[in-house]
Design an enzyme around this catalytic site. Sequence first.
Site, PDB file in Angstrom:
ATOM      1  N   LYS A 292      15.648  84.040  28.468  1.00 36.79           N
ATOM      2  CA  LYS A 292      14.741  85.092  28.618  1.00 36.79           C
ATOM      3  C   LYS A 292      14.220  85.755  27.359  1.00 36.79           C
ATOM      4  O   LYS A 292      14.760  85.441  26.349  1.00 36.79           O
ATOM      5  CB  LYS A 292      15.515  85.830  29.502  1.00 36.79           C
ATOM      6  CG  LYS A 292      15.682  85.311  30.834  1.00 36.79           C
ATOM      7  CD  LYS A 292      14.772  85.004  31.796  1.00 36.79           C
ATOM      8  CE  LYS A 292      15.272  84.389  33.205  1.00 36.79           C
ATOM      9  NZ  LYS A 292      14.143  83.878  34.001  1.00 36.79           N
TER      10      LYS A 292
ATOM     11  N   SER B 167       9.432  80.196  34.348  1.00 35.40           N
ATOM     12  CA  SER B 167       9.808  81.370  34.407  1.00 35.40           C
ATOM     13  C   SER B 167       9.233  81.901  32.725  1.00 35.40           C
ATOM     14  O   SER B 167       9.087  83.365  32.617  1.00 35.40           O
ATOM     15  CB  SER B 167      11.252  81.850  34.499  1.00 35.40           C
ATOM     16  OG  SER B 167      11.995  81.287  33.448  1.00 35.40           O
TER      17      SER B 167
END
Length: 259
Positions: free
Chosen positions: A156, A85
């Site tokens: 993230k 990701s």
Amino acid sequence: MDTEAPHTQRGHSSPGEGEERPRFAFSTAGKPAAGRRASRRPAKGRATRGPLTWRRAGLLGVICTVFLLLFSNFVVQPFLIPSRSMEPTLQVGDRVLVNKLAYRFGDQPGRGDLVVFDGTGSFVRERPDANPVGVLLHGAASALGLAEPSDTDFVKRVVGVGGDDVVCCDAGGRVEVNGVPLDEPYLYPGDAPSKVPFRIVVPLGSLWVMGDHRSQSRDSRDHLGEPGGGMVPVEKVIGRADWIGWPVSRWGAVGGGHG
């Protein structure tokens, strides 16, 4: 005529005939000293250092492990990257070093920071208590970078902070923050900034986060309709991912993207 035998004088140190010489000498302190071949054995009770034993080695290992656990819990923790990701910035198998002091003295996460956070209540639902022993062992291995992080921990990039108006997308297909399009050179080659349109205002004390590999990342966009609206509370941030510590070929700092 003098018939007395003549008297012969001799020194005090000269033994006469038939006299034995003493078999010992006197030391300077006036005490009999042992012969030159005196024994030099170590005195009883004197400690001698033996080789490293298994017990000592085990104790040293325990001390080192405890030190590393304390260090990783309060200062810097290795974090194993389990998914794609965050490519190309972070790759599967990378071990990033998470700076746990980055936001501890009043600083707040900023746009572009790579943050590791506990997604419980925002990205994942609260779960019943698991086996505490298993959780403890996995947590220790994860803290040392030897196991994958808990499935409630995520890494993230911060795109919006409290009060920001975040929109996707403008006429050029870019994400806008407060009306300013973002330059995102960290995106995975070929990925669009987002295929999911959205417009949100980030609540104070919260973050809007997204992965760099947008087509492979489940992030704030995927939780828009859930409680919390995909926002991550700042208090859930564990730390900032500042460096790649492993593999050696990827040593280096992880830079932020935009201010």
